[in-house]
Design a protein around this motif. Sequence first.
Motif, PDB file in Angstrom:
ATOM      1  N   VAL A   1     -32.311  31.483  -1.238  1.00  0.00           N
ATOM      2  CA  VAL A   1     -31.904  32.549  -0.320  1.00  0.00           C
ATOM      3  C   VAL A   1     -33.034  32.874   0.652  1.00  0.00           C
ATOM      4  O   VAL A   1     -32.815  33.012   1.863  1.00  0.00           O
ATOM      5  CB  VAL A   1     -31.480  33.819  -1.101  1.00  0.00           C
ATOM      6  CG1 VAL A   1     -31.252  34.994  -0.165  1.00  0.00           C
ATOM      7  CG2 VAL A   1     -30.238  33.544  -1.932  1.00  0.00           C
ATOM      8  N   VAL A   2     -34.236  32.978   0.138  1.00  0.00           N
ATOM      9  CA  VAL A   2     -35.398  33.278   0.988  1.00  0.00           C
ATOM     10  C   VAL A   2     -35.627  32.148   1.988  1.00  0.00           C
ATOM     11  O   VAL A   2     -35.890  32.392   3.170  1.00  0.00           O
ATOM     12  CB  VAL A   2     -36.655  33.521   0.119  1.00  0.00           C
ATOM     13  CG1 VAL A   2     -37.900  33.614   0.983  1.00  0.00           C
ATOM     14  CG2 VAL A   2     -36.475  34.779  -0.709  1.00  0.00           C
ATOM     15  N   THR A   3     -35.509  30.912   1.533  1.00  0.00           N
ATOM     16  CA  THR A   3     -35.699  29.761   2.421  1.00  0.00           C
ATOM     17  C   THR A   3     -34.664  29.756   3.537  1.00  0.00           C
ATOM     18  O   THR A   3     -34.991  29.531   4.706  1.00  0.00           O
ATOM     19  CB  THR A   3     -35.613  28.445   1.617  1.00  0.00           C
ATOM     20  OG1 THR A   3     -36.600  28.475   0.600  1.00  0.00           O
ATOM     21  CG2 THR A   3     -35.816  27.247   2.506  1.00  0.00           C
TER      22      THR A   3
ATOM     23  N   LEU B   1     -33.505  31.822  15.151  1.00  0.00           N
ATOM     24  CA  LEU B   1     -33.227  32.912  16.094  1.00  0.00           C
ATOM     25  C   LEU B   1     -34.465  33.291  16.903  1.00  0.00           C
ATOM     26  O   LEU B   1     -34.384  34.141  17.786  1.00  0.00           O
ATOM     27  CB  LEU B   1     -32.722  34.132  15.329  1.00  0.00           C
ATOM     28  CG  LEU B   1     -31.336  33.987  14.688  1.00  0.00           C
ATOM     29  CD1 LEU B   1     -31.006  35.220  13.868  1.00  0.00           C
ATOM     30  CD2 LEU B   1     -30.276  33.733  15.732  1.00  0.00           C
ATOM     31  N   GLY B   2     -35.592  32.699  16.583  1.00  0.00           N
ATOM     32  CA  GLY B   2     -36.793  32.943  17.354  1.00  0.00           C
ATOM     33  C   GLY B   2     -37.611  34.115  16.878  1.00  0.00           C
ATOM     34  O   GLY B   2     -38.337  34.738  17.659  1.00  0.00           O
ATOM     35  N   ARG B   3     -37.524  34.457  15.625  1.00  0.00           N
ATOM     36  CA  ARG B   3     -38.301  35.587  15.109  1.00  0.00           C
ATOM     37  C   ARG B   3     -39.415  35.100  14.237  1.00  0.00           C
ATOM     38  O   ARG B   3     -39.386  34.211  13.523  1.00  0.00           O
ATOM     39  CB  ARG B   3     -37.392  36.525  14.302  1.00  0.00           C
ATOM     40  CG  ARG B   3     -36.407  37.176  15.212  1.00  0.00           C
ATOM     41  CD  ARG B   3     -35.495  38.090  14.433  1.00  0.00           C
ATOM     42  NE  ARG B   3     -34.527  38.646  15.350  1.00  0.00           N
ATOM     43  CZ  ARG B   3     -34.163  39.886  15.350  1.00  0.00           C
ATOM     44  NH1 ARG B   3     -34.642  40.717  14.478  1.00  0.00           N
ATOM     45  NH2 ARG B   3     -33.283  40.323  16.191  1.00  0.00           N
TER      46      ARG B   3
ATOM     47  N   SER C   1     -35.274  30.210   7.526  1.00  0.00           N
ATOM     48  CA  SER C   1     -34.813  29.203   8.493  1.00  0.00           C
ATOM     49  C   SER C   1     -33.979  29.832   9.597  1.00  0.00           C
ATOM     50  O   SER C   1     -34.113  29.490  10.774  1.00  0.00           O
ATOM     51  CB  SER C   1     -33.994  28.118   7.782  1.00  0.00           C
ATOM     52  OG  SER C   1     -34.784  27.447   6.848  1.00  0.00           O
ATOM     53  N   VAL C   2     -33.105  30.760   9.207  1.00  0.00           N
ATOM     54  CA  VAL C   2     -32.281  31.444  10.209  1.00  0.00           C
ATOM     55  C   VAL C   2     -33.167  32.278  11.131  1.00  0.00           C
ATOM     56  O   VAL C   2     -32.960  32.307  12.338  1.00  0.00           O
ATOM     57  CB  VAL C   2     -31.221  32.324   9.518  1.00  0.00           C
ATOM     58  CG1 VAL C   2     -30.517  33.235  10.527  1.00  0.00           C
ATOM     59  CG2 VAL C   2     -30.201  31.450   8.797  1.00  0.00           C
TER      60      VAL C   2
END
Length: 61
Positions: free
Chosen positions: A48-50, A59-61, A54-55
């Motif tokens: 879940v953390v991975t 998204l550029g954060r 990745s998301v």
Amino acid sequence: MADTATRAMFRARGREAPAGTRHPLVAAAMVLPLAALLVVVFGGWDAVVTQASSVGVMLGR
């Protein structure tokens, strides 16, 4: 049973009962406890953390 009563009420008034009228927060409240249980049982917290990381990168954060 409440869903059946709602549908019967709509039919009695001569209207079709709306399909899929569950509020998104209600659906989330139903799913989240099961999701948390599956994470604990199968040890999927790292996955879940991975995925969240990745998301976030995507998204550029």
